[in-house]
Design an enzyme around this catalytic site. Sequence first.
Site, PDB file in Angstrom:
ATOM      1  N   GLY A 239       0.761  -1.245   0.000  1.00 18.66           N
ATOM      2  CA  GLY A 239       0.000   0.000   0.000  1.00 18.66           C
ATOM      3  C   GLY A 239       0.790   1.291   0.000  1.00 18.66           C
ATOM      4  O   GLY A 239       0.216   2.365  -0.178  1.00 18.66           O
ATOM      5  N   GLU A 274       4.062  -6.816   2.048  1.00 17.29           N
ATOM      6  CA  GLU A 274       3.607  -7.186   0.698  1.00 17.29           C
ATOM      7  C   GLU A 274       3.712  -5.989  -0.248  1.00 17.29           C
ATOM      8  O   GLU A 274       2.718  -5.555  -0.826  1.00 17.29           O
ATOM      9  CB  GLU A 274       2.159  -7.681   0.744  1.00 17.29           C
ATOM     10  N   ARG A 277       3.685  -1.729  -5.631  1.00 12.59           N
ATOM     11  CA  ARG A 277       3.928  -0.490  -6.371  1.00 12.59           C
ATOM     12  C   ARG A 277       5.246   0.167  -5.995  1.00 12.59           C
ATOM     13  O   ARG A 277       5.975   0.676  -6.839  1.00 12.59           O
ATOM     14  CB  ARG A 277       2.773   0.477  -6.074  1.00 12.59           C
ATOM     15  N   CYS A 345     -11.870   2.341 -29.281  1.00 10.74           N
ATOM     16  CA  CYS A 345     -13.190   2.945 -29.484  1.00 10.74           C
ATOM     17  C   CYS A 345     -13.952   3.050 -28.171  1.00 10.74           C
ATOM     18  O   CYS A 345     -14.958   2.360 -27.959  1.00 10.74           O
ATOM     19  CB  CYS A 345     -13.960   2.148 -30.519  1.00 10.74           C
TER      20      CYS A 345
HETATM   21  N1  LLP Z   1      -1.353  -7.002  -0.603  1.00 10.88           N
HETATM   22  C1  LLP Z   1      -2.654  -7.090  -0.959  1.00 10.88           C
HETATM   23  C2  LLP Z   1      -3.517  -7.990  -0.215  1.00 10.88           C
HETATM   24  C3  LLP Z   1      -3.148  -6.306  -2.016  1.00 10.88           C
HETATM   25  O1  LLP Z   1      -4.434  -6.383  -2.352  1.00 10.88           O
HETATM   26  C4  LLP Z   1      -2.275  -5.433  -2.710  1.00 10.88           C
HETATM   27  C5  LLP Z   1      -2.754  -4.613  -3.819  1.00 10.88           C
HETATM   28  C6  LLP Z   1      -0.924  -5.395  -2.307  1.00 10.88           C
HETATM   29  C7  LLP Z   1      -0.503  -6.176  -1.249  1.00 10.88           C
HETATM   30  C8  LLP Z   1       0.090  -4.511  -2.974  1.00 10.88           C
HETATM   31  O2  LLP Z   1      -0.222  -3.172  -2.790  1.00 10.88           O
HETATM   32  P1  LLP Z   1       0.797  -2.016  -3.274  1.00 10.88           P
HETATM   33  O3  LLP Z   1       2.033  -2.121  -2.419  1.00 10.88           O
HETATM   34  O4  LLP Z   1       1.095  -2.259  -4.712  1.00 10.88           O
HETATM   35  O5  LLP Z   1       0.023  -0.773  -3.053  1.00 10.88           O
HETATM   36  N2  LLP Z   1      -4.492  -1.470  -9.836  1.00 10.88           N
HETATM   37  C9  LLP Z   1      -4.421  -0.442  -8.838  1.00 10.88           C
HETATM   38  C10 LLP Z   1      -3.864  -0.957  -7.529  1.00 10.88           C
HETATM   39  C11 LLP Z   1      -4.581  -2.176  -7.013  1.00 10.88           C
HETATM   40  C12 LLP Z   1      -3.974  -2.709  -5.732  1.00 10.88           C
HETATM   41  C13 LLP Z   1      -4.497  -4.051  -5.428  1.00 10.88           C
HETATM   42  N3  LLP Z   1      -3.962  -4.662  -4.254  1.00 10.88           N
HETATM   43  C14 LLP Z   1      -3.607   0.737  -9.386  1.00 10.88           C
HETATM   44  O6  LLP Z   1      -3.144   0.664 -10.517  1.00 10.88           O
HETATM   45  O7  LLP Z   1      -3.445   1.746  -8.708  1.00 10.88           O
END
Ligand code: LLP
Length: 421
Positions: A239, A274, A277, A345
């Site tokens: 996150g 986890e 991004r 489109c």
């Molecule tokens: N752990 C779980 C349970 C998750 O659902 C996610 C992301 C992560 C870890 C990794 O989160 P990060 O560190 O990447 O924020 N497609 C969207 C983001 C969707 C995130 C889904 N879950 C975007 O492009 O902004």
Amino acid sequence: MHHFHYRDEELHCEEVPLRAIAEAVGTPCYVYSTATMTRHVRVIAEAFTDIASLIAYSVKANGNLAVLATLARLGCGADVVSGGELKRARAAGIAGERIVFSGVGKTRDDMALALSEGIHQFNVESAGELRALSQVASAMGRDAPVALRVNPDVAAGGHPNISTGKSGDKFGVPWHETRDLYALAAQLPGIHVSGVDVHIGSQIGDLAPMRAAFEKTVDLTRELRERGHPITRIDVGGGLAIPYRDGDTPAPPSAYAGMIREVVGDLDVEVILEPGRVIMGNAGVMLSQALYLKDAPDRTFLILDAGMNDLMRPALYEAHHDVWPLAAPRADTALKSYDIVGPICESTDKFAARREMREVRPGDRLAFMSAGAYGAVLSSQYNARPLVAEILVDGDRFDIVRRRPIFEEMLQLEDLPDWLT
Ligand code: LLP
């Protein structure tokens, strides 16, 4: 921090001019920087050196095999949400015991696969899933290591489409049910409860909501221990936000780690991270070429050869991506305002509205910055466009790590029924 920079009037990824990649592979394509990934993993690892932790890279952010293999070599484990992601992580050389399995909809086949791979932890999100896992594990004569993902009812503060920690979200066990579910888990055969898991959303730049969620999680952990549950792990999810444009100042991994250190205190648990991004976002760009300019009464459309099928984030979340020209713009070229669109489109096939940039001409090549996470993984073949290619750079070398399929391959899964042949 990333390794995309202008040198000799050309945008480079590390030592490689992106023009050379565009010429060799064509556009659209994604380009990833090994040096940037390496740096990001090191920064996170260093921030957590004094905390027992596992960096389980969130495969959903970018599951390219070469990306995973790079991260595996840097010591990352994996957070997966499907049997497919689990197989990818294993194929890239990530050991089962460094893999955690998240997601609200694990199938029994997925569970069996994960058990046979000896994964570190299942993050279970409902009573139904817990019972199914108990049955699958018992039938296999195994014990499934389990954390329950709790829903702390905390608003993450980011875009609502990527927020997961409020009581109305589908994610996690409702807070008021957590104690009952831990009690159930302790009784079910084939289940070994060892953790608490929480993840409240993505692209969160302010640590306050995370702190609120983690404080609730730590309190819950103490309470569960008092009730006799042997909790030895806290999974804090992912996150962390990244800067997408100048002036963005999200909390850095060091501050995040400091906050976790403070909140966890002397609890004596393994902290599972986890991140997705924050490792991959700024480690990748998407290259595209300008096809046409079209003047409307009140705006100019800049029409590209990349569409929302190649990079979905602007269409899905109104996300901002900086767009940089591959050839360094001369200071004397005029500033213009463009609506940057693709060839699909759909009216949502728009990357930016009224974007000010140095004049672009048909044939010019552009890079969508910060596209390494949730870019290629979300791409599709909509409008019968081939899946976007992916390239990995390491120093002065590059290689195609997912090639663009040819049209015949795109048709391969389809068949005409007898009555149409
Ligand atoms: N752990 C779980 C349970 C998750 O659902 C996610 C992301 C992560 C870890 C990794 O989160 P990060 O560190 O990447 O924020 N497609 C969207 C983001 C969707 C995130 C889904 N879950 C975007 O492009 O902004």
